[in-house]
Design a protein around this motif. Structure first.
Motif, PDB file in Angstrom:
ATOM      1  N   THR A   1       0.835  -1.192   0.000  1.00 28.53           N
ATOM      2  CA  THR A   1       0.000   0.000   0.000  1.00 28.53           C
ATOM      3  C   THR A   1       0.872   1.246   0.000  1.00 28.53           C
ATOM      4  O   THR A   1       2.105   1.173   0.119  1.00 28.53           O
ATOM      5  CB  THR A   1      -0.897   0.029   1.243  1.00 28.53           C
ATOM      6  N   TRP A   2       0.241   2.409  -0.087  1.00 30.43           N
ATOM      7  CA  TRP A   2       0.982   3.664  -0.015  1.00 30.43           C
ATOM      8  C   TRP A   2       1.698   3.791   1.327  1.00 30.43           C
ATOM      9  O   TRP A   2       2.805   4.336   1.399  1.00 30.43           O
ATOM     10  CB  TRP A   2       0.039   4.842  -0.244  1.00 30.43           C
TER      11      TRP A   2
ATOM     12  N   PHE B   1       1.061   8.891 -12.837  1.00 31.18           N
ATOM     13  CA  PHE B   1       0.817   8.206 -11.572  1.00 31.18           C
ATOM     14  C   PHE B   1      -0.303   8.854 -10.762  1.00 31.18           C
ATOM     15  O   PHE B   1      -0.958   8.179  -9.974  1.00 31.18           O
ATOM     16  CB  PHE B   1       2.122   8.100 -10.788  1.00 31.18           C
ATOM     17  N   PHE B   2      -0.551  10.131 -10.959  1.00 29.54           N
ATOM     18  CA  PHE B   2      -1.744  10.734 -10.355  1.00 29.54           C
ATOM     19  C   PHE B   2      -2.990  10.147 -11.008  1.00 29.54           C
ATOM     20  O   PHE B   2      -3.980   9.844 -10.329  1.00 29.54           O
ATOM     21  CB  PHE B   2      -1.707  12.252 -10.505  1.00 29.54           C
TER      22      PHE B   2
ATOM     23  N   TYR C   1      -3.202   7.180 -12.299  1.00 25.15           N
ATOM     24  CA  TYR C   1      -3.321   5.829 -11.742  1.00 25.15           C
ATOM     25  C   TYR C   1      -3.986   5.885 -10.362  1.00 25.15           C
ATOM     26  O   TYR C   1      -4.908   5.123 -10.067  1.00 25.15           O
ATOM     27  CB  TYR C   1      -1.956   5.155 -11.630  1.00 25.15           C
ATOM     28  N   TYR C   2      -3.507   6.781  -9.499  1.00 29.54           N
ATOM     29  CA  TYR C   2      -4.050   6.916  -8.148  1.00 29.54           C
ATOM     30  C   TYR C   2      -5.552   7.221  -8.205  1.00 29.54           C
ATOM     31  O   TYR C   2      -6.345   6.639  -7.453  1.00 29.54           O
ATOM     32  CB  TYR C   2      -3.307   8.021  -7.414  1.00 29.54           C
TER      33      TYR C   2
ATOM     34  N   THR D   1      -7.629   4.177  -8.845  1.00 27.23           N
ATOM     35  CA  THR D   1      -7.828   3.302  -7.683  1.00 27.23           C
ATOM     36  C   THR D   1      -8.960   3.817  -6.805  1.00 27.23           C
ATOM     37  O   THR D   1      -9.539   3.054  -6.021  1.00 27.23           O
ATOM     38  CB  THR D   1      -6.549   3.189  -6.818  1.00 27.23           C
ATOM     39  N   LYS D   2      -9.303   5.087  -6.929  1.00 24.76           N
ATOM     40  CA  LYS D   2     -10.398   5.691  -6.161  1.00 24.76           C
ATOM     41  C   LYS D   2     -11.697   5.749  -6.964  1.00 24.76           C
ATOM     42  O   LYS D   2     -12.678   6.367  -6.539  1.00 24.76           O
ATOM     43  CB  LYS D   2     -10.013   7.112  -5.726  1.00 24.76           C
TER      44      LYS D   2
ATOM     45  N   ASP E   1      -3.902  14.510  -1.149  1.00 25.40           N
ATOM     46  CA  ASP E   1      -3.382  13.263  -0.597  1.00 25.40           C
ATOM     47  C   ASP E   1      -2.226  12.733  -1.432  1.00 25.40           C
ATOM     48  O   ASP E   1      -1.160  12.391  -0.893  1.00 25.40           O
ATOM     49  CB  ASP E   1      -4.496  12.219  -0.534  1.00 25.40           C
ATOM     50  N   TYR E   2      -2.416  12.700  -2.748  1.00 27.34           N
ATOM     51  CA  TYR E   2      -1.379  12.133  -3.616  1.00 27.34           C
ATOM     52  C   TYR E   2      -0.124  13.004  -3.640  1.00 27.34           C
ATOM     53  O   TYR E   2       0.985  12.543  -3.334  1.00 27.34           O
ATOM     54  CB  TYR E   2      -1.908  11.941  -5.038  1.00 27.34           C
TER      55      TYR E   2
ATOM     56  N   GLY F   1      -6.728   0.428 -10.588  1.00 33.21           N
ATOM     57  CA  GLY F   1      -5.867   1.464 -11.148  1.00 33.21           C
ATOM     58  C   GLY F   1      -5.015   1.002 -12.306  1.00 33.21           C
ATOM     59  O   GLY F   1      -4.774   1.751 -13.258  1.00 33.21           O
TER      60      GLY F   1
END
Length: 433
Positions: free
Chosen positions: A179-180, A206-207, A209-210, A213-214, A236-237, A306
Protein backbone atom coordinates in the motif's frame (compact mmCIF):
# COMPACT_ATOMS: atom_id res chain seq x y z
CA UNK A 1 -8.24 -4.32 -23.53
CA UNK A 2 -5.71 -6.29 -25.50
CA UNK A 3 -6.03 -9.98 -24.74
CA UNK A 4 -2.38 -10.89 -24.53
CA UNK A 5 -2.86 -14.61 -23.96
CA UNK A 6 -5.49 -14.92 -26.65
CA UNK A 7 -3.40 -12.98 -29.14
CA UNK A 8 -0.49 -15.33 -28.60
CA UNK A 9 -2.65 -18.29 -29.64
CA UNK A 10 -3.42 -17.00 -33.12
CA UNK A 11 -1.95 -19.14 -35.90
CA UNK A 12 1.07 -17.84 -37.74
CA UNK A 13 0.31 -16.44 -41.17
CA UNK A 14 2.36 -14.25 -43.45
CA UNK A 15 3.94 -11.82 -41.03
CA UNK A 16 5.18 -9.25 -43.46
CA UNK A 17 2.69 -8.55 -46.21
CA UNK A 18 2.04 -5.33 -48.06
CA UNK A 19 5.53 -4.54 -49.28
CA UNK A 20 5.03 -5.55 -52.87
CA UNK A 21 3.90 -2.17 -54.19
CA UNK A 22 1.14 -3.70 -56.34
CA UNK A 23 -1.15 -1.67 -58.57
CA UNK A 24 -4.02 -2.19 -56.13
CA UNK A 25 -1.91 -0.91 -53.25
CA UNK A 26 -0.79 2.11 -55.25
CA UNK A 27 -4.40 2.90 -56.07
CA UNK A 28 -5.38 2.55 -52.44
CA UNK A 29 -2.51 4.80 -51.41
CA UNK A 30 -3.52 7.38 -53.99
CA UNK A 31 -7.08 7.34 -52.69
CA UNK A 32 -5.73 7.78 -49.15
CA UNK A 33 -3.77 10.85 -50.13
CA UNK A 34 -0.52 8.86 -50.18
CA UNK A 35 2.07 8.36 -52.88
CA UNK A 36 2.40 5.82 -55.65
CA UNK A 37 6.18 5.81 -55.88
CA UNK A 38 6.62 2.19 -56.92
CA UNK A 39 10.36 1.54 -57.09
CA UNK A 40 11.37 5.16 -57.62
CA UNK A 41 14.01 6.44 -55.19
CA UNK A 42 12.35 7.92 -52.12
CA UNK A 43 13.65 9.47 -48.92
CA UNK A 44 11.67 9.12 -45.69
CA UNK A 45 12.24 10.96 -42.43
CA UNK A 46 11.56 9.23 -39.12
CA UNK A 47 11.73 10.62 -35.59
CA UNK A 48 11.61 8.98 -32.18
CA UNK A 49 12.61 9.53 -28.55
CA UNK A 50 14.51 7.18 -26.27
CA UNK A 51 17.86 6.27 -24.76
CA UNK A 52 21.05 5.02 -26.38
CA UNK A 53 19.95 1.37 -26.52
CA UNK A 54 16.77 2.30 -28.39
CA UNK A 55 18.64 4.55 -30.77
CA UNK A 56 21.10 1.82 -31.69
CA UNK A 57 18.69 -1.00 -32.45
CA UNK A 58 16.27 1.34 -34.24
CA UNK A 59 19.03 2.39 -36.62
CA UNK A 60 19.83 -1.29 -37.24
CA UNK A 61 16.19 -2.01 -38.09
CA UNK A 62 16.24 0.94 -40.48
CA UNK A 63 19.43 -0.39 -42.11
CA UNK A 64 17.71 -3.76 -42.54
CA UNK A 65 14.72 -2.12 -44.20
CA UNK A 66 16.92 -0.14 -46.57
CA UNK A 67 18.74 -3.33 -47.56
CA UNK A 68 15.44 -5.01 -48.41
CA UNK A 69 14.14 -1.86 -50.14
CA UNK A 70 17.14 -0.36 -51.96
CA UNK A 71 15.02 2.43 -53.44
CA UNK A 72 14.30 3.78 -49.94
CA UNK A 73 16.58 6.03 -47.91
CA UNK A 74 15.55 6.87 -44.36
CA UNK A 75 16.83 9.92 -42.52
CA UNK A 76 16.70 9.64 -38.73
CA UNK A 77 15.99 12.20 -36.01
CA UNK A 78 16.03 11.23 -32.34
CA UNK A 79 16.43 12.70 -28.86
CA UNK A 80 15.59 12.06 -25.23
CA UNK A 81 11.94 12.41 -24.26
CA UNK A 82 11.84 16.07 -23.22
CA UNK A 83 14.04 17.33 -26.05
CA UNK A 84 12.06 15.31 -28.58
CA UNK A 85 8.83 17.24 -28.03
CA UNK A 86 10.69 20.53 -28.11
CA UNK A 87 11.95 19.59 -31.59
CA UNK A 88 8.66 18.20 -32.86
CA UNK A 89 6.44 21.13 -31.86
CA UNK A 90 7.97 23.76 -34.20
CA UNK A 91 8.15 21.23 -37.03
CA UNK A 92 4.42 20.59 -36.62
CA UNK A 93 3.67 24.31 -36.58
CA UNK A 94 5.61 24.75 -39.81
CA UNK A 95 3.98 21.76 -41.52
CA UNK A 96 7.37 20.02 -41.66
CA UNK A 97 6.90 16.94 -39.47
CA UNK A 98 8.92 13.84 -40.38
CA UNK A 99 7.02 11.30 -42.46
CA UNK A 100 6.96 8.84 -39.55
CA UNK A 101 6.66 10.17 -36.02
CA UNK A 102 6.77 8.31 -32.74
CA UNK A 103 3.85 9.62 -30.67
CA UNK A 104 3.21 9.20 -26.95
CA UNK A 105 -0.36 8.67 -25.74
CA UNK A 106 -0.10 11.93 -23.76
CA UNK A 107 0.44 13.92 -26.96
CA UNK A 108 -1.65 11.80 -29.30
CA UNK A 109 -4.88 13.82 -29.27
CA UNK A 110 -2.96 17.08 -29.56
CA UNK A 111 -1.48 16.09 -32.92
CA UNK A 112 -4.40 14.00 -34.17
CA UNK A 113 -6.92 16.62 -33.08
CA UNK A 114 -5.11 19.30 -35.06
CA UNK A 115 -5.19 17.08 -38.17
CA UNK A 116 -1.40 16.85 -38.20
CA UNK A 117 -1.49 13.05 -38.39
CA UNK A 118 -2.82 10.97 -41.28
CA UNK A 119 -5.68 8.51 -40.81
CA UNK A 120 -4.12 5.04 -41.14
CA UNK A 121 -7.41 3.24 -41.72
CA UNK A 122 -7.00 3.11 -45.54
CA UNK A 123 -3.64 1.37 -45.09
CA UNK A 124 -4.84 -1.38 -42.72
CA UNK A 125 -5.12 -4.65 -44.60
CA UNK A 126 -3.13 -3.18 -47.49
CA UNK A 127 0.28 -1.60 -46.84
CA UNK A 128 -0.07 -2.55 -43.17
CA UNK A 129 -0.88 -6.24 -42.64
CA UNK A 130 -3.19 -6.61 -39.63
CA UNK A 131 -3.77 -10.36 -39.92
CA UNK A 132 -2.06 -11.19 -36.62
CA UNK A 133 -3.00 -8.05 -34.71
CA UNK A 134 -5.99 -8.15 -32.38
CA UNK A 135 -8.83 -5.70 -32.83
CA UNK A 136 -8.25 -4.27 -29.37
CA UNK A 137 -4.59 -3.57 -30.12
CA UNK A 138 -5.48 -1.97 -33.44
CA UNK A 139 -8.31 0.11 -31.99
CA UNK A 140 -5.98 1.70 -29.44
CA UNK A 141 -5.22 4.34 -32.06
CA UNK A 142 -8.82 5.39 -32.65
CA UNK A 143 -9.48 9.06 -32.06
CA UNK A 144 -12.68 10.66 -33.22
CA UNK A 145 -13.57 9.24 -36.62
CA UNK A 146 -10.09 8.02 -37.55
CA UNK A 147 -7.16 5.88 -36.46
CA UNK A 148 -4.04 8.01 -36.41
CA UNK A 149 -1.42 5.74 -34.90
CA UNK A 150 -0.12 2.19 -35.16
CA UNK A 151 0.15 0.67 -31.68
CA UNK A 152 3.76 -0.49 -31.31
CA UNK A 153 3.39 -2.61 -28.19
CA UNK A 154 1.65 -3.22 -24.89
CA UNK A 155 2.85 -1.72 -21.62
CA UNK A 156 2.12 -1.90 -17.92
CA UNK A 157 3.18 0.30 -15.01
CA UNK A 158 5.23 -1.02 -12.12
CA UNK A 159 8.20 -0.57 -9.80
CA UNK A 160 11.48 -1.85 -11.22
CA UNK A 161 14.01 -2.28 -8.45
CA UNK A 162 17.29 -3.77 -7.23
CA UNK A 163 16.48 -6.46 -4.62
CA UNK A 164 19.95 -6.18 -3.09
CA UNK A 165 19.58 -2.45 -2.51
CA UNK A 166 16.15 -3.13 -1.01
CA UNK A 167 17.82 -5.50 1.46
CA UNK A 168 20.46 -2.86 2.18
CA UNK A 169 17.56 -0.70 3.36
CA UNK A 170 16.56 -3.48 5.76
CA UNK A 171 13.60 -4.77 3.71
CA UNK A 172 13.69 -8.40 2.62
CA UNK A 173 10.97 -8.09 -0.02
CA UNK A 174 8.21 -5.81 -1.23
CA UNK A 175 4.84 -6.96 0.14
CA UNK A 176 2.68 -8.70 -2.47
CA UNK A 177 -0.23 -6.31 -1.94
CA UNK A 178 1.69 -3.29 -0.79
CA UNK A 179 0.00 0.00 0.00
CA UNK A 180 0.98 3.66 -0.01
CA UNK A 181 1.73 3.33 3.70
CA UNK A 182 4.11 0.44 2.94
CA UNK A 183 5.75 2.57 0.26
CA UNK A 184 6.33 5.51 2.61
CA UNK A 185 7.68 3.17 5.32
CA UNK A 186 10.18 1.60 2.89
CA UNK A 187 11.19 5.08 1.70
CA UNK A 188 12.00 6.05 5.29
CA UNK A 189 14.17 2.96 5.74
CA UNK A 190 15.93 3.68 2.46
CA UNK A 191 16.73 7.20 3.58
CA UNK A 192 18.16 5.90 6.86
CA UNK A 193 20.40 3.59 4.83
CA UNK A 194 21.66 6.49 2.71
CA UNK A 195 19.50 5.56 -0.29
CA UNK A 196 16.67 7.08 -2.30
CA UNK A 197 13.54 4.96 -2.67
CA UNK A 198 13.05 6.24 -6.25
CA UNK A 199 13.44 9.36 -8.36
CA UNK A 200 9.78 10.32 -8.24
CA UNK A 201 6.72 9.53 -10.32
CA UNK A 202 5.71 11.29 -13.53
CA UNK A 203 2.81 13.32 -12.14
CA UNK A 204 0.25 12.95 -14.91
CA UNK A 205 0.73 9.18 -15.21
CA UNK A 206 0.82 8.21 -11.57
CA UNK A 207 -1.74 10.73 -10.35
CA UNK A 208 -4.08 9.34 -13.02
CA UNK A 209 -3.32 5.83 -11.74
CA UNK A 210 -4.05 6.92 -8.15
CA UNK A 211 -7.37 8.46 -9.22
CA UNK A 212 -8.36 5.21 -10.94
CA UNK A 213 -7.83 3.30 -7.68
CA UNK A 214 -10.40 5.69 -6.16
CA UNK A 215 -12.88 5.13 -8.98
CA UNK A 216 -12.08 8.51 -10.55
CA UNK A 217 -10.33 9.70 -13.70
CA UNK A 218 -8.00 12.58 -14.50
CA UNK A 219 -10.17 13.72 -17.42
CA UNK A 220 -13.91 13.46 -17.87
CA UNK A 221 -15.41 11.29 -20.61
CA UNK A 222 -15.97 14.29 -22.90
CA UNK A 223 -12.39 15.52 -22.53
CA UNK A 224 -13.59 19.02 -21.65
CA UNK A 225 -12.88 19.02 -17.92
CA UNK A 226 -11.26 17.19 -15.04
CA UNK A 227 -12.81 13.85 -14.16
CA UNK A 228 -12.63 14.17 -10.36
CA UNK A 229 -14.42 16.67 -8.11
CA UNK A 230 -12.75 16.16 -4.73
CA UNK A 231 -9.49 18.11 -4.43
CA UNK A 232 -8.57 16.13 -1.31
CA UNK A 233 -7.45 13.40 -3.74
CA UNK A 234 -4.91 15.81 -5.24
CA UNK A 235 -3.79 16.86 -1.76
CA UNK A 236 -3.38 13.26 -0.60
CA UNK A 237 -1.38 12.13 -3.62
CA UNK A 238 0.90 15.11 -4.18
CA UNK A 239 1.30 15.83 -0.49
CA UNK A 240 2.80 12.38 -0.03
CA UNK A 241 5.09 12.66 -3.05
CA UNK A 242 6.33 16.14 -2.09
CA UNK A 243 6.99 15.03 1.47
CA UNK A 244 9.28 12.24 0.28
CA UNK A 245 11.44 14.85 -1.45
CA UNK A 246 11.43 17.10 1.61
CA UNK A 247 12.44 14.09 3.72
CA UNK A 248 15.32 13.42 1.28
CA UNK A 249 13.92 9.95 0.52
CA UNK A 250 13.61 11.00 -3.14
CA UNK A 251 15.86 13.43 -5.08
CA UNK A 252 14.93 17.02 -5.81
CA UNK A 253 13.92 18.28 -9.24
CA UNK A 254 17.32 19.99 -9.59
CA UNK A 255 19.12 16.71 -8.90
CA UNK A 256 16.92 14.83 -11.36
CA UNK A 257 17.53 17.46 -14.03
CA UNK A 258 21.17 16.39 -14.11
CA UNK A 259 20.20 12.84 -15.14
CA UNK A 260 20.45 12.37 -18.91
CA UNK A 261 19.53 8.69 -19.12
CA UNK A 262 19.65 5.30 -17.45
CA UNK A 263 23.42 5.32 -17.74
CA UNK A 264 23.85 8.01 -15.06
CA UNK A 265 20.75 7.75 -12.87
CA UNK A 266 20.81 7.05 -9.14
CA UNK A 267 19.81 3.41 -9.53
CA UNK A 268 22.71 2.74 -11.89
CA UNK A 269 25.02 4.44 -9.38
CA UNK A 270 23.72 2.19 -6.61
CA UNK A 271 22.14 4.95 -4.51
CA UNK A 272 18.48 4.37 -5.39
CA UNK A 273 16.33 1.28 -4.89
CA UNK A 274 14.09 1.49 -7.93
CA UNK A 275 12.23 3.37 -10.65
CA UNK A 276 8.52 3.73 -11.38
CA UNK A 277 8.05 3.36 -15.12
CA UNK A 278 6.52 1.43 -18.01
CA UNK A 279 7.43 -2.20 -18.56
CA UNK A 280 9.01 -1.62 -21.98
CA UNK A 281 11.75 0.48 -20.33
CA UNK A 282 12.90 -2.41 -18.14
CA UNK A 283 15.39 -3.97 -20.57
CA UNK A 284 17.30 -0.74 -21.22
CA UNK A 285 17.37 -0.09 -17.48
CA UNK A 286 18.65 -3.62 -16.82
CA UNK A 287 21.42 -3.18 -19.39
CA UNK A 288 22.51 0.13 -17.88
CA UNK A 289 22.43 -1.10 -14.28
CA UNK A 290 24.01 -4.46 -15.13
CA UNK A 291 22.68 -6.03 -11.92
CA UNK A 292 19.65 -8.29 -11.37
CA UNK A 293 16.44 -6.27 -11.19
CA UNK A 294 12.89 -7.28 -10.38
CA UNK A 295 9.33 -6.08 -10.97
CA UNK A 296 6.93 -5.11 -8.20
CA UNK A 297 3.31 -4.18 -8.95
CA UNK A 298 1.76 -0.79 -8.35
CA UNK A 299 0.75 0.16 -4.83
CA UNK A 300 -2.79 -0.18 -3.52
CA UNK A 301 -5.29 -0.56 -2.10
CA UNK A 302 -7.42 -1.36 -5.16
CA UNK A 303 -4.40 -1.77 -7.40
CA UNK A 304 -6.46 -3.79 -9.88
CA UNK A 305 -8.78 -0.84 -10.43
CA UNK A 306 -5.87 1.46 -11.15
CA UNK A 307 -3.64 -0.76 -13.27
CA UNK A 308 -4.26 -0.99 -17.02
CA UNK A 309 -2.57 -2.05 -20.22
CA UNK A 310 -1.75 0.74 -22.62
CA UNK A 311 -0.09 1.22 -25.96
CA UNK A 312 3.55 1.90 -25.25
CA UNK A 313 3.55 4.46 -28.07
CA UNK A 314 2.45 4.85 -31.67
CA UNK A 315 4.08 5.26 -35.04
CA UNK A 316 2.06 7.87 -36.90
CA UNK A 317 2.34 9.32 -40.38
CA UNK A 318 2.38 13.08 -40.82
CA UNK A 319 -0.60 14.44 -42.71
CA UNK A 320 1.88 16.68 -44.52
CA UNK A 321 3.88 13.68 -45.79
CA UNK A 322 4.03 13.20 -49.56
CA UNK A 323 5.07 9.57 -49.04
CA UNK A 324 2.28 8.14 -46.91
CA UNK A 325 2.19 4.78 -48.67
CA UNK A 326 5.95 4.32 -48.31
CA UNK A 327 5.75 5.36 -44.67
CA UNK A 328 2.97 2.82 -44.09
CA UNK A 329 5.12 0.08 -45.61
CA UNK A 330 7.88 0.83 -43.13
CA UNK A 331 5.42 0.70 -40.24
CA UNK A 332 4.24 -2.67 -41.54
CA UNK A 333 7.84 -3.88 -41.56
CA UNK A 334 8.30 -2.68 -37.99
CA UNK A 335 5.29 -4.46 -36.51
CA UNK A 336 5.26 -7.61 -38.65
CA UNK A 337 8.77 -8.52 -39.77
CA UNK A 338 10.17 -11.28 -37.56
CA UNK A 339 13.83 -10.55 -38.34
CA UNK A 340 13.35 -6.89 -37.47
CA UNK A 341 11.69 -7.85 -34.21
CA UNK A 342 14.64 -10.05 -33.32
CA UNK A 343 16.42 -6.72 -32.95
CA UNK A 344 13.54 -4.85 -31.31
CA UNK A 345 12.72 -7.69 -28.88
CA UNK A 346 9.76 -5.92 -27.32
CA UNK A 347 11.67 -2.83 -26.17
CA UNK A 348 8.80 -0.63 -27.31
CA UNK A 349 6.26 -2.88 -25.59
CA UNK A 350 5.15 -6.48 -25.99
CA UNK A 351 4.62 -6.82 -29.77
CA UNK A 352 1.06 -6.46 -31.05
CA UNK A 353 1.55 -9.19 -33.67
CA UNK A 354 0.85 -12.62 -32.22
CA UNK A 355 3.09 -14.19 -34.86
CA UNK A 356 5.98 -11.96 -33.82
CA UNK A 357 5.36 -12.73 -30.14
CA UNK A 358 5.65 -16.45 -30.73
CA UNK A 359 8.65 -16.17 -33.05
CA UNK A 360 10.81 -14.11 -30.72
CA UNK A 361 10.00 -15.82 -27.42
CA UNK A 362 12.92 -18.32 -27.72
CA UNK A 363 15.29 -15.39 -28.25
CA UNK A 364 14.31 -13.37 -25.21
CA UNK A 365 16.89 -12.62 -22.56
CA UNK A 366 15.93 -13.18 -18.93
CA UNK A 367 15.14 -9.46 -18.64
CA UNK A 368 12.92 -9.54 -21.71
CA UNK A 369 11.16 -12.62 -20.40
CA UNK A 370 10.49 -10.71 -17.17
CA UNK A 371 8.77 -8.00 -19.21
CA UNK A 372 6.56 -10.45 -21.09
CA UNK A 373 5.65 -12.21 -17.85
CA UNK A 374 4.84 -8.97 -16.06
CA UNK A 375 2.60 -7.78 -18.88
CA UNK A 376 0.81 -11.15 -18.90
CA UNK A 377 0.34 -10.87 -15.12
CA UNK A 378 -0.91 -7.31 -15.50
CA UNK A 379 -3.54 -8.39 -17.99
CA UNK A 380 -5.08 -10.59 -15.32
CA UNK A 381 -4.84 -7.92 -12.62
CA UNK A 382 -5.98 -4.75 -14.33
CA UNK A 383 -8.99 -2.82 -15.62
CA UNK A 384 -9.81 -1.27 -19.03
CA UNK A 385 -7.75 1.79 -19.89
CA UNK A 386 -9.15 5.31 -19.98
CA UNK A 387 -9.79 6.93 -23.38
CA UNK A 388 -6.95 8.70 -25.20
CA UNK A 389 -5.92 11.87 -23.39
CA UNK A 390 -7.86 14.90 -24.73
CA UNK A 391 -6.54 17.90 -26.61
CA UNK A 392 -4.75 20.15 -24.18
CA UNK A 393 -3.29 17.31 -22.15
CA UNK A 394 0.26 18.36 -23.05
CA UNK A 395 -0.33 21.75 -21.39
CA UNK A 396 -1.81 20.00 -18.37
CA UNK A 397 1.23 17.73 -18.11
CA UNK A 398 3.50 20.79 -18.07
CA UNK A 399 1.31 22.41 -15.44
CA UNK A 400 1.40 19.34 -13.20
CA UNK A 401 5.17 19.10 -13.55
CA UNK A 402 5.61 22.75 -12.57
CA UNK A 403 3.24 22.50 -9.62
CA UNK A 404 4.87 19.27 -8.47
CA UNK A 405 8.29 20.97 -8.34
CA UNK A 406 6.84 24.01 -6.57
CA UNK A 407 5.27 21.80 -3.92
CA UNK A 408 8.55 19.98 -3.37
CA UNK A 409 10.34 23.29 -2.74
CA UNK A 410 7.54 24.69 -0.54
CA UNK A 411 6.88 27.44 -3.07
CA UNK A 412 3.17 26.60 -2.96
CA UNK A 413 1.04 24.63 -0.53
CA UNK A 414 -0.51 21.39 -1.72
CA UNK A 415 -3.98 22.84 -1.09
CA UNK A 416 -3.30 25.93 -3.19
CA UNK A 417 -1.73 23.76 -5.90
CA UNK A 418 -4.90 21.66 -6.04
CA UNK A 419 -7.06 24.77 -6.55
CA UNK A 420 -4.62 26.25 -9.04
CA UNK A 421 -4.53 23.03 -11.03
CA UNK A 422 -8.32 22.72 -11.15
CA UNK A 423 -8.76 26.29 -12.37
CA UNK A 424 -6.11 26.14 -15.06
CA UNK A 425 -6.83 22.57 -16.20
CA UNK A 426 -10.54 23.25 -16.63
CA UNK A 427 -9.73 26.43 -18.54
CA UNK A 428 -7.52 24.45 -20.92
CA UNK A 429 -9.97 21.56 -21.32
CA UNK A 430 -12.94 23.92 -21.58
CA UNK A 431 -11.72 24.86 -25.05
CA UNK A 432 -12.82 21.39 -26.18
CA UNK A 433 -16.52 22.16 -25.57
Amino acid sequence: MLTFAAAAMLLFTAACGGNGGSANEDAAASNAGGDSSGNKPVTLRIAWWGGDARHEYTKKVIDMYEEKNPNVTIEVEYANYDDYWKKIAPQAAAGELPDIIQIDTSYYSQYAGKKQLADLTPFFGKEIDVTNISENALNAGIYGDGNYGMNLGVNSLGFQYDPELLKKAGVDSIPENWTWDDYVAIAAKAKDAGLFIDDGMRPEIFFAYYLRTKGETLYNAEGNGLGYEDDSLFVDYFGRIAQLVKDKASPTADAKAQIKGFEDNFLTKGTQIGIWQWSNQFVALQQAVNRPLEFAPMVGPDMQKGLYLKPSMFFSIAESSKLKSEAAKFINFWVNDVEANKLILGERGVPVSSAVQESIKPLLSPAQQQVFEYVAWSEKNSSPADPVDPIGSAEIIDKLKTLSEQMEYDQITVEDAAKNFRTEANAILGKNK
